[in-house]
Scaffold this motif. Sequence first.
Motif, PDB file in Angstrom:
ATOM      1  N   PRO A  94      55.114  48.006  22.790  1.00  0.00           N
ATOM      2  CA  PRO A  94      53.687  48.201  23.091  1.00  0.00           C
ATOM      3  C   PRO A  94      53.224  47.447  24.338  1.00  0.00           C
ATOM      4  N   ALA A  95      53.776  46.251  24.586  1.00  0.00           N
ATOM      5  CA  ALA A  95      53.341  45.470  25.753  1.00  0.00           C
ATOM      6  C   ALA A  95      53.741  46.181  27.043  1.00  0.00           C
ATOM      7  N   ALA A  96      54.987  46.646  27.082  1.00  0.00           N
ATOM      8  CA  ALA A  96      55.474  47.353  28.274  1.00  0.00           C
ATOM      9  C   ALA A  96      54.695  48.656  28.451  1.00  0.00           C
ATOM     10  N   ALA A  97      54.414  49.343  27.336  1.00  0.00           N
ATOM     11  CA  ALA A  97      53.677  50.606  27.402  1.00  0.00           C
ATOM     12  C   ALA A  97      52.289  50.393  28.003  1.00  0.00           C
ATOM     13  N   GLU A  98      51.658  49.262  27.618  1.00  0.00           N
ATOM     14  CA  GLU A  98      50.322  48.985  28.140  1.00  0.00           C
ATOM     15  C   GLU A  98      50.371  48.664  29.629  1.00  0.00           C
ATOM     16  N   THR A  99      51.356  47.851  30.025  1.00  0.00           N
ATOM     17  CA  THR A  99      51.524  47.522  31.449  1.00  0.00           C
ATOM     18  C   THR A  99      51.693  48.800  32.266  1.00  0.00           C
ATOM     19  N   LEU A 100      52.558  49.686  31.767  1.00  0.00           N
ATOM     20  CA  LEU A 100      52.820  50.936  32.481  1.00  0.00           C
ATOM     21  C   LEU A 100      51.571  51.818  32.538  1.00  0.00           C
ATOM     22  N   ALA A 101      50.817  51.820  31.436  1.00  0.00           N
ATOM     23  CA  ALA A 101      49.615  52.659  31.375  1.00  0.00           C
ATOM     24  C   ALA A 101      48.633  52.286  32.489  1.00  0.00           C
ATOM     25  N   HIS A 102      48.499  50.974  32.753  1.00  0.00           N
ATOM     26  CA  HIS A 102      47.603  50.527  33.814  1.00  0.00           C
ATOM     27  C   HIS A 102      48.073  51.038  35.180  1.00  0.00           C
ATOM     28  N   VAL A 103      49.401  50.955  35.374  1.00  0.00           N
ATOM     29  CA  VAL A 103      49.980  51.394  36.653  1.00  0.00           C
ATOM     30  C   VAL A 103      49.749  52.888  36.860  1.00  0.00           C
ATOM     31  N   ILE A 104      49.989  53.668  35.799  1.00  0.00           N
ATOM     32  CA  ILE A 104      49.819  55.121  35.873  1.00  0.00           C
ATOM     33  C   ILE A 104      48.357  55.477  36.149  1.00  0.00           C
ATOM     34  N   GLU A 105      47.457  54.741  35.492  1.00  0.00           N
ATOM     35  CA  GLU A 105      46.026  54.995  35.675  1.00  0.00           C
ATOM     36  C   GLU A 105      45.621  54.714  37.122  1.00  0.00           C
ATOM     37  N   ALA A 106      46.142  53.614  37.653  1.00  0.00           N
ATOM     38  CA  ALA A 106      45.815  53.244  39.038  1.00  0.00           C
ATOM     39  C   ALA A 106      46.242  54.341  40.016  1.00  0.00           C
ATOM     40  N   ARG A 107      47.361  54.987  39.725  1.00  0.00           N
ATOM     41  CA  ARG A 107      47.866  56.052  40.596  1.00  0.00           C
ATOM     42  C   ARG A 107      47.183  57.388  40.311  1.00  0.00           C
ATOM     43  N   GLY A 108      46.553  57.515  39.148  1.00  0.00           N
ATOM     44  CA  GLY A 108      45.922  58.774  38.778  1.00  0.00           C
ATOM     45  C   GLY A 108      46.921  59.866  38.436  1.00  0.00           C
ATOM     46  N   TRP A 109      48.091  59.449  37.962  1.00  0.00           N
ATOM     47  CA  TRP A 109      49.130  60.437  37.639  1.00  0.00           C
ATOM     48  C   TRP A 109      48.792  61.218  36.376  1.00  0.00           C
ATOM     49  N   ARG A 110      48.898  62.549  36.466  1.00  0.00           N
ATOM     50  CA  ARG A 110      48.865  63.388  35.266  1.00  0.00           C
ATOM     51  C   ARG A 110      50.308  63.617  34.855  1.00  0.00           C
TER      52      ARG A 110
END
Lengths: 210, 210
Positions: free
Chosen positions: B100-116
């Motif tokens: 879950p910790a890694a998933a959350e870190t990645l989620a922030h990165v993906i959001e910053a890029r606006g990736w669908r």
Amino acid sequence: MAELAARSGLTVATIKFYLREGLLQPGRRTSVNQAVYDASHLERLRLIRALAKVAGLPLDTIREVVQVVSGQSSILDAMAVTQDALVGERGDEDSEDVEPAAAETLAHVIEARGWRYQPGSPAHSAAIRAVAELQAEDLTMLVDRLDDYARAADAVGRIDVQAVAGADSLDATIRGVVLGSILRRPLLDALVLLSQQHHANVLDQEDEHA
Amino acid sequence: MAELAARSGLTVATIKFYLREGLLQPGRRTSVNQAVYDASHLERLRLIRALAKVAGLPLDTIREVVQVVSGQSSILDAMAVTQDALVGERGDEDSEDVEPAAAETLAHVIEARGWRYQPGSPAHSAAIRAVAELQAEDLTMLVDRLDDYARAADAVGRIDVQAVAGADSLDATIRGVVLGSILRRPLLDALVLLSQQHHANVLDQEDEHA
């Protein structure tokens, strides 16, 4: 020694083995059967562990890397020996002679980027081979975009070097180079796949609206 | 059929095998034992060859990919099925639950890029696992630069998609996606190594002048 084992996550037997093999520098003797170890020993053990367990490198290669570290080398030397250890020497002839067309294509790309690199290094040979395989499969749409890929690769390499350059010691830097090279690769691969999904999504939507 | 073999570099026996397995669409019959094959057959054979020989995929997976192509799918579908086939399904639970910790870190990165992107896709799971490994090795200097890596990955993925989107047919696109994924990876790896050499060189020189 017991504390060193606890802190490094290695067994006393393993640490003694690394001492005997000359990979770990001896501690400062305080009596016949007592020695003091400090932070530099812990740092060295973490490096050896990374090289052995995570990178899966053979003992001889680990010794080579550790010797570079012990020799107070620069980041440049450290990176060169680490790259060579990780990419591995190919027994065959220099790619530059085997694949002259690919070598020339790559040379133009490198010149455009202004990269100062080590000609004849395993990395250079690997790049020539990779270009040659794209050319052999007639993937011109990828070969035509070599400059774009090199620009993206430039960004990745710069982040890699900046990330490890700030480390506290050369041991920590090399550990960063080694682990960075090994663990950063699947990360970048996966991020590229997610980016592919995104850009394919964008393209699909453009097609629908067209 | 003989001409098809000569042009594709495959044996007649192999082509007949692909016909029997339903991977290659039948030719237009002109008599009981004569059929005409056209450019679409050659293109399909080149795709199958890439999937089998270069990617080393099993027959079942090749059939899946070919079915997507035959279904007149979009680049997006093609990319999804190709990515899944290449990354491979991991039998274990969803990485998102395990890390879950890694998933959350990645989620922030993906959001910053606006990736669908496709949540739960093998690529997404692989990215979470890669972040988790960096965190487990305490490579904070790399984890702290995830955004920078994602920006570089975005450039690579965009080039990949643009490169294959211009192909003449969906078969050619998929062949580009498959071969691109497999052959472009060692290329990017090697280019990053050359870029590391350059940036380590630059850093060394800065140190000397400091």
